[in-house]
Design a protein around this motif. Structure first.
Motif, mmCIF file in Angstrom:
data_model
loop_
_atom_site.group_PDB
_atom_site.id
_atom_site.type_symbol
_atom_site.label_atom_id
_atom_site.label_comp_id
_atom_site.label_asym_id
_atom_site.label_seq_id
_atom_site.Cartn_x
_atom_site.Cartn_y
_atom_site.Cartn_z
ATOM 1 N N GLN A 130 -49.490 25.958 -61.402
ATOM 2 C CA GLN A 130 -49.678 26.562 -62.685
ATOM 3 C C GLN A 130 -49.212 25.290 -63.856
ATOM 4 O OE1 GLN A 130 -48.335 30.457 -63.679
ATOM 5 N NE2 GLN A 130 -48.816 30.428 -65.808
ATOM 6 N N ARG A 131 -48.233 24.941 -63.771
ATOM 7 C CA ARG A 131 -47.613 23.960 -64.480
ATOM 8 C C ARG A 131 -48.481 22.725 -64.601
ATOM 9 N NH1 ARG A 131 -41.033 23.463 -63.688
ATOM 10 N NH2 ARG A 131 -40.655 25.658 -63.601
ATOM 11 N N ALA A 132 -48.670 22.393 -63.385
ATOM 12 C CA ALA A 132 -49.753 21.044 -63.284
ATOM 13 C C ALA A 132 -51.061 21.447 -64.146
ATOM 14 C CB ALA A 132 -49.897 20.755 -61.820
ATOM 15 N N GLY A 133 -51.615 22.540 -63.823
ATOM 16 C CA GLY A 133 -52.736 22.578 -64.538
ATOM 17 C C GLY A 133 -52.798 22.738 -66.053
ATOM 18 N N GLU A 134 -51.687 23.179 -66.568
ATOM 19 C CA GLU A 134 -51.485 23.229 -67.854
ATOM 20 C C GLU A 134 -51.228 22.015 -68.599
ATOM 21 O OE1 GLU A 134 -49.121 27.804 -67.848
ATOM 22 O OE2 GLU A 134 -48.062 25.924 -68.167
ATOM 23 N N ILE A 135 -50.289 20.958 -68.064
ATOM 24 C CA ILE A 135 -50.008 19.845 -68.381
ATOM 25 C C ILE A 135 -51.220 18.895 -68.346
ATOM 26 C CG2 ILE A 135 -48.802 17.672 -68.049
ATOM 27 C CD1 ILE A 135 -46.377 19.566 -66.865
ATOM 28 N N SER A 136 -51.913 18.684 -67.078
ATOM 29 C CA SER A 136 -53.108 17.713 -66.846
ATOM 30 C C SER A 136 -54.089 18.291 -66.238
ATOM 31 C CB SER A 136 -52.437 16.771 -65.971
ATOM 32 O OG SER A 136 -51.454 16.273 -66.157
ATOM 33 N N PRO A 137 -55.125 19.104 -67.020
ATOM 34 C CA PRO A 137 -55.866 20.082 -66.605
ATOM 35 C C PRO A 137 -57.353 19.228 -66.239
ATOM 36 C CG PRO A 137 -55.929 20.061 -69.124
ATOM 37 C CD PRO A 137 -54.606 19.533 -68.652
#
Length: 259
Positions: A130-137
């Motif tokens: 979830q963090r990864a998707g928020e930071i580098s979508p």
């Protein structure tokens, strides 16, 4: 002038060696000759490597770790520990979204090795991705992992969501493929075709047989291959030759007979 020429020659030679290594590692991935990756990692000097070299080493170590876990290799825990240590050492030099994507993979590796902390690892998988998707979508590596989390979760995952992530990653890889290790792109291609097959798309499911049953090094992305297959199914037989030219060995193009 002479010094400049010498520097150019040295830089060009280094670039050629890097390209040769990348091709060797990619070929080994296609042929599942992972001892080549093991040798590459064992002979690389992490401590004296540049930031760029460490970034590449970490990516191959990530893939190699998955391999040793999948075959239940005796030193799997040691390999996993090495990957985790290198990941944390390199954290400050990498995109945070990519870092959390690796952390997602790390949790899945630990889950595959041990079931003792199953709740902790599953929680980590979802929190990190979830963090990864928020930071580098828009990063295809991140999108690929988002697809994996959906595709390989038998209880809560969605094959349709996975397909959308894979297709988005595929499109971005197609535009920026020179910025990523080629094995990442091929791994995405394979899971994309699997996802298409699981969601009832007949042509893509047949393309999956082509990927599984030949070692042909197809240079076309699955979306394009699927289009060619559709044309073949619609009676445009001339495109069969077009499919064949993507194969390294034309004899392997006989695999198209399965379509």
């Amino acid at each position: 002038m002479r010094i400049i020429l010498i520097l150019i020659v040295v830089l060009f030679s280094s670039l050629c060696r890097a390209q040769d290594s990348e091709q060797l590692l990619y070929d080994a991935y296609l042929e599942t000759e992972m001892h080549v990756w093991e040798n590459y990692l064992d002979t690389s000097d992490w401590n004296n490597a540049t930031i760029e070299e460490r970034t590449l080493l970490l990516n191959y170590e990530y893939g190699y770790t998955a391999h040793v876990i999948s075959i239940k290799q005796d030193d799997a825990k040691e390999v996993l520990s090495s990957f985790e240590n290198h990941l944390e050492a390199h954290k400050a030099y990498m995109d945070s979204g990519v870092y959390y994507t690796y952390k997602t993979g790390l949790c899945s590796y630990k889950l595959a090795l041990e079931k003792k902390q199953i709740t902790k690892q599953i929680k980590g998988i979802y929190e990190y991705i979830q963090r990864a998707g928020e930071i580098s979508p828009q990063d295809p590596f991140v999108l690929s992992m988002q697809g994996n989390v959906e595709f390989f979760n038998p209880l809560f995952g969605s094959k349709q969501k996975a397909l959308r992530y894979y297709q988005q990653a595929d499109s971005i890889y197609h535009l920026m493929q020179h910025n990523y290790p080629r094995w990442n792109i091929r791994a995405l291609q394979i899971t994309l075709v699997q996802s298409l097959g699981k969601t009832g798309q007949k042509a893509a499911a047949r393309a999956l047989n082509l990927f599984k049953n030949t070692t042909a090094k197809i240079k076309v992305l699955p979306s394009e291959l699927e289009g060619l297959i559709n044309q073949i199914e619609n009676g445009q037989q001339g495109n069969r030759t077009q499919c064949c030219v993507y194969c390294k060995n034309l004899a392997q193009a006989k695999a198209l007979s399965i379509l």
